[in-house]
Design an enzyme around this catalytic site. Sequence first.
Site, PDB file in Angstrom:
ATOM      1  N   ALA A  53     -10.066  -3.036  -3.716  1.00 30.05           N
ATOM      2  CA  ALA A  53     -11.136  -3.973  -3.453  1.00 30.05           C
ATOM      3  C   ALA A  53     -12.580  -3.295  -3.734  1.00 30.05           C
ATOM      4  O   ALA A  53     -13.387  -4.086  -4.541  1.00 30.05           O
ATOM      5  CB  ALA A  53     -11.200  -4.310  -1.967  1.00 30.05           C
TER       6      ALA A  53
ATOM      7  N   ALA B  27      -4.833   2.369  -0.581  1.00 33.99           N
ATOM      8  CA  ALA B  27      -5.100   1.744  -2.076  1.00 33.99           C
ATOM      9  C   ALA B  27      -5.478   0.438  -2.183  1.00 33.99           C
ATOM     10  O   ALA B  27      -6.405  -0.120  -3.082  1.00 33.99           O
ATOM     11  CB  ALA B  27      -3.649   1.608  -2.666  1.00 33.99           C
ATOM     12  N   ASP B  28      -5.175  -0.444  -1.114  1.00 26.17           N
ATOM     13  CA  ASP B  28      -5.664  -1.924  -1.043  1.00 26.17           C
ATOM     14  C   ASP B  28      -7.266  -1.857  -0.891  1.00 26.17           C
ATOM     15  O   ASP B  28      -7.919  -2.510  -1.644  1.00 26.17           O
ATOM     16  CB  ASP B  28      -5.233  -2.809   0.271  1.00 26.17           C
ATOM     17  CG  ASP B  28      -3.609  -3.207   0.003  1.00 26.17           C
ATOM     18  OD1 ASP B  28      -3.114  -2.867  -1.306  1.00 26.17           O
ATOM     19  OD2 ASP B  28      -3.037  -3.757   0.958  1.00 26.17           O
ATOM     20  N   GLY B  29      -7.675  -0.964   0.091  1.00 22.52           N
ATOM     21  CA  GLY B  29      -9.110  -0.962   0.364  1.00 22.52           C
ATOM     22  C   GLY B  29      -9.818  -0.445  -0.914  1.00 22.52           C
ATOM     23  O   GLY B  29     -10.950  -0.876  -1.297  1.00 22.52           O
TER      24      GLY B  29
ATOM     25  N   ASP C 112       0.964  -1.271  -0.171  1.00 28.41           N
ATOM     26  CA  ASP C 112      -0.017  -0.031   0.022  1.00 28.41           C
ATOM     27  C   ASP C 112       0.910   1.116   0.133  1.00 28.41           C
ATOM     28  O   ASP C 112       0.490   2.118  -0.623  1.00 28.41           O
ATOM     29  CB  ASP C 112      -0.723  -0.057   1.147  1.00 28.41           C
ATOM     30  CG  ASP C 112      -2.078   0.874   0.913  1.00 28.41           C
ATOM     31  OD1 ASP C 112      -3.086   0.667   0.301  1.00 28.41           O
ATOM     32  OD2 ASP C 112      -2.067   1.968   1.512  1.00 28.41           O
TER      33      ASP C 112
END
Length: 380
Positions: A180, A175-177, A149
């Site tokens: 998703a 960024a990860d969230g 991230d």
Amino acid sequence: MMDGGHPISRLGRFAQGVRVLDLSWFLPGPLASLLLADMGAEVRKIEPPSGDPMRELGPRDVAGTPVFHAAVNAGKTVLRMDLKRPEGHAAFLDLVRGADVLIEGFRPGVMARLGADWATLRAVNPRLIYCSISGYGAAGPLAQAAGHDNNYLATAGVMHRNGEGTPAFLDPPVADGTGALFAALAILGALLARGRDGQGCHIDLGLADAPMPLQLFQVAAHGATGHVPQPGETYLNGGAAYYRTYRCADGGHVTLGAIEPKFWRAFCLAAGRPDWVARQVDPLPQSALTAEVQEVLGRFTCDEAVARFGPADCCFSAVLDLGEAVASPHHEARRLVRRRADGALQTLFPAWVDGVPPSARPPMREADAQAAIPHAGAAD
């Protein structure tokens, strides 16, 4: 049927009948499939014989269960399969034939080496929606680069202008969230399109790309002026006295978000400083005004500040730690953070549907891979 005193939410019927295979690890892909499971999709999480490496990350509960892995895979059925072995690969293809969606989170090229790339699986199931989530997307100079991230936020230009003195990123991973969320959104859109034309598709999503749509204002301004926003220069990153965090006398913190003039005026009057009202338009960074506001708020404890400025309706809040947030009256009333019957504390899909909060997720279930395959064990 009831869930904790509430009817079962209609949310769990939004994607009912959709069959998802999730081969991804860690957070982005599994979070995307978790959201689909929340909406009623049947999710089968395909893990190698050694399991998702997420099982080794983070704390464990009193029973020894890895908390992170259990949380992001709640409500799913986990199957262990070795796609590198002929029998495992054949069993996997049997599952693909009956699937609607496949999510994978490997670097470009890995799925091809496993004989499970888009071209191969499209021949098996033309209706399959195949979502690839990688760090930097399937094409480009960084396609094969490793990242997490912090790397994605650095690459997207987010980290540079946030933080005081040192570029900063956030917990939870933005960024990860966001990746998703965009993956789940794209998958649902692809399902709608397939309902019209009967065709599947390949979705290529790079996590380093995911923060860019969140910066539409900043990117538009940069395009129009050529200016690059600097740390502490905008109202969103600490440059404005009316939109920042302040320290209280007891060491706690409060945050003010009085962007609209009416809210700023209400705050100034509650502070007994009507002379501040006209200074909202002072050039950024508003260092002098910020120091004056800090001096006033620093006289109060956190509770005293909330008691004084909260009723003024000026976008004023205490900065809560996670424990305080979970136990707060707001989150208690919204019922979106709840403890399951087995003790697991869950944060649920953040939407009520028809006046009903989402249902608690059942625990993850580990199942025998052969038993999950249609017609497994049947005679030829």
